[in-house]
Design a protein around this motif. Structure first.
Motif: not given
Lengths: 254, 81
Positions: A19, A21, A23, A48, A52-53, A55, A79, A254
């Protein structure tokens, strides 16, 4: 951390196994490549689709005990993560890192600062000595006013017509001047010479930017994806990022 | 729309337009940051002057003057009739 090409490529590579993210302190992905570069658009779309998140618009300030502190407009959040992949970009070497000796006089600029000032049409001097060649030197040369005499020290001989003189193979070693820089001493194979100038731009020897407290130096839970080279291509940046994070796959990170 | 600045080049997506306190206000987002642009009426002529090339402005002025002269001549001829 960092949604330039390196961060996007690393995030995409890791997304198949963990997972992720991503930034970014600026409000859009792209970093120094800009949001509308075709390679950036392609990677943003693929990130996307890979889950992938993204932020954007928040700054990572601190990495401690596998938690990342994020600050942004109206946002303050921690986080939790198993691993931090740091893709914060590069910068030219500072005087201390070169090393460049001499008085701390006015008129000595980092290439990053010089570029921004020149973009704002602020005259930095009449005789510019630009140390280094590559990304930041190219930006500075492109913005250098036509009335300025430009000397390039070290690196390759630039093709820019704005360059009046070039000293390839030389390294800047000393700044001389009273209040403002008056001379830059350069050296090659033990032979030194002084160049008259009223401005020195340091654009040589790319170094990784390290600006997150707790992730300044290497630790087992931080991986740096920062290709330090004078000339960068999108393919080189992406390939380096993928190769750098490839070893993280087995860690359920992560 | 695109915004170029010393810190980078960003997309600006307009989501609304309105009048607020006598100003034209574009609401939108610069990337993920909520952003608005306000234009005061006094700024509009300056913006228009920068948008319209000088030659076009001169041409418009000539055409306008010609039209006014033609209109005046037509009125005079009607009165005479």
């Amino acid at each position: 951390m960092g949604a330039g090409l390196a961060g996007l490529a690393a995030a995409l590579e890791l997304a198949a196994h963990a997972e992720v993210e991503l930034v970014e302190r600026l409000p859009a992905a792209g970093g120094s490549w800009q949001f509308d570069h075709p390679a950036v658009r392609d990677l943003v779309g693929r990130c996307d689709r890979a889950g992938v998140r993204l932020t954007m618009g928040v700054t990572a300030l601190r990495w401690i005990e596998r938690r990342l502190l994020l600050i942004g407009p109206g946002t303050r959040a921690w986080r939790e993560a198993d691993h931090l992949v740091f893709a914060g970009g590069t910068r030219p070497a500072t005087p201390a890192e070169l090393p460049l000796f001499g008085a701390r006089v006015a008129g000595v600029f980092a290439g990053t600062v010089a570029h921004h000032l020149m973009e704002a049409h602020i005259a930095l001097g009449r005789h510019l000595a630009v140390c280094g060649s590559g990304y930041w030197a190219d930006l500075v040369l492109a913005e250098a006013p036509s009335h300025a005499r430009v000397t390039v020290v070290g690196g390759d001989v630039p093709a820019s017509p704005r360059v009046a003189a070039a000293w390839p193979g030389y390294a800047p070693v000393e700044v001389r001047g009273r209040d403002r820089v008056e001379q830059l001493v350069i050296e090659r194979d033990g032979h030194a010479r002084a160049i008259d100038c009223d401005c020195v731009v340091l654009a040589a020897d790319q170094r990784p930017i390290r600006n997150v407290d707790g992730a300044i130096t290497a630790t087992p839970d931080v991986t740096y994806v920062q290709l330090c080279a004078d000339t960068l291509t999108p393919d080189a940046v992406v390939d380096h990022a993928i190769a750098t994070v490839a070893g993280l796959h087995g860690r359920n990170s992560t | 729309m695109i915004i170029n600045s010393p810190v980078g080049r960003f997309p600006f997506e307009v989501t609304g337009v309105g009048l607020v306190d006598g100003r034209i206000r574009l609401e939108g987002a610069m990337g993920t940051w909520p952003t608005s642009v306000e234009v005061t009426p006094s700024e509009l002529p300056r913006i228009a002057a920068r948008l319209v090339p000088r030659s076009a402005a001169v041409g418009a002025a000539v055409l306008g003057s010609a039209a006014a002269l033609a209109l005046a001549a037509r009125r005079r001829s009607r009165r005479a009739a």
